[in-house]
Write an enzyme that holds these catalytic residues in place. Sequence first.
Site, short mmCIF file in Angstrom:
data_model
loop_
_atom_site.label_atom_id
_atom_site.label_comp_id
_atom_site.label_asym_id
_atom_site.label_seq_id
_atom_site.Cartn_x
_atom_site.Cartn_y
_atom_site.Cartn_z
N ASP A 33 0.85 -1.18 0.00
CA ASP A 33 0.00 0.00 0.00
C ASP A 33 0.89 1.24 0.00
O ASP A 33 1.68 1.45 0.92
CB ASP A 33 -0.87 -0.05 1.27
CG ASP A 33 -2.06 0.88 1.20
OD1 ASP A 33 -2.03 1.81 0.37
OD2 ASP A 33 -3.01 0.68 1.99
N ASP A 123 -3.27 2.46 -5.85
CA ASP A 123 -2.12 2.49 -4.95
C ASP A 123 -1.99 1.27 -4.04
O ASP A 123 -1.25 1.32 -3.06
CB ASP A 123 -2.15 3.76 -4.11
CG ASP A 123 -3.34 3.81 -3.18
OD1 ASP A 123 -4.24 2.96 -3.31
OD2 ASP A 123 -3.39 4.70 -2.32
N GLU A 124 -2.69 0.18 -4.32
CA GLU A 124 -2.50 -0.99 -3.46
C GLU A 124 -2.73 -2.29 -4.23
O GLU A 124 -3.47 -2.32 -5.21
CB GLU A 124 -3.40 -0.94 -2.23
CG GLU A 124 -4.85 -0.84 -2.53
CD GLU A 124 -5.72 -0.85 -1.26
OE1 GLU A 124 -5.44 -1.63 -0.35
OE2 GLU A 124 -6.68 -0.08 -1.23
#
Length: 427
Positions: A33, A123-124
């Site tokens: 993350d 973003d993860e």
Amino acid sequence: MQTKLCRTALESTAILCEHMFVPGRSASILHADLDSFYASVEQRDSPQLRGKPVLVGRGVVTAASYEAKARGVRTPMNCGAALKLCPDAIVVDPRMEAYSEASSDVFDIFEDTTPSVEGLSIDEAFLEVGGLERLVGTPLSIATTLRSRVAAEVGLNITVGIARTKFLAKVASGVAKPDGLLLVDPEKELDFLHPLPVQKLWGVGKVTTAKLQDRGLYTVGDVAALPLETVVAVAGTAAGHKLHALAHNRDHRQVERRKRRSSIGSQRALERRPKDRTELNGILGDIVDRVTHRMRLSNRVGRTVVLRFRFDDFSRATRSVTLPTATSQTPDILNACHSLLQTMETTIRNEGLTLLGLSVTNLADSDEMQLSLPFADGTNLDAAIDDVRARFGTASIGRATNVNRQLGPTVPILPDWPSKKSVEDKP
DNA sequence: TCTGGGGTCCTAGGACCC
DNA sequence: TCTGGGGTCCTAGGACCC
């Protein structure tokens, strides 16, 4: 008889990769993350922003740097309120292209680490690294390398949680951030999980938290102590079963390469003042343009058009229509939107519209053809599929679904057979 | 804390078909 | 003629996530 045929891509190769390793015993799932992603990209690209509170957003804070979060800034908070908490914050406009590029650089490193990557958002991602031990190293050493590679090659901090299940890996990264690394020992999973607040359970938001707390349930352990029926009674069937399972740390989901997204949309918040039809049409036109452009860029076509409305009092409504054929053409979608807008005309006039949104769902690949073939009873389906393969010169037409027995006239298969989408739709 | 923009999944009723 | 059960699709709304 009718059947739909779909062109399938190289799905079987991906499936092979996923089944090479059966997870479960050891902590081999990574949840990676990126920390305060948009704000970190801004700080990376503008040295004068480093170490300072940064707010990304227009009107509302879309992302805040850790310096700003430490002062109480949260998302989505309006920028005015955030600046009161943090008067020296620097507000910057979002630069989506920069974030997409950074994201794709990071995902390249993920893909280079293991073939089993499941992206969750920009973003993860989850990474399955079990079975790589002999070749590459333990999950912990892989995660350490991953973090230093992302820092060195992309210039961003990334937090990694490692656990036996997806859920615990995600919880672990949440606990470890910012810029951290945490492995949940398989022997001590419940010790880690049960003291956490119920909000940490996936799918427990504001509403469910309130329902649980009304019954005196504050921690994951509290929920775990209840019988399944009670949890179902509080949270509903599907959510209840999930919650109960997660609270007992039962999560059998494997890391899977991401299915393609199932809707593409765009929305715009509007000022609180009356809008006339011309103005609304202009806004709608912009939104439709944006959505259809993105659909064509990603080679998708869609059948269901959903208009979203939000009003002065924050009530919401949606209106949708399903078209007979999938499309990414601006005029088709625009027409559908206009008729949906018409059905809401009086409500819009009376309630004061504050948000207009569009999403297109029921998506298919532009080069995926869904074909309806009318047959006479007794037609040999396999022979018909072979015929289609021969005529289209491809072996990739291979999946037959939704076979309904229905008597109908024999129709020559080509050139004018009815198709959900014509070949001309290809970009 | 008064609310942005991008999504996912679930539920429930009704229409329709066999 | 009356009727049931099973299934899919469509529409609308709600909760949740980042």
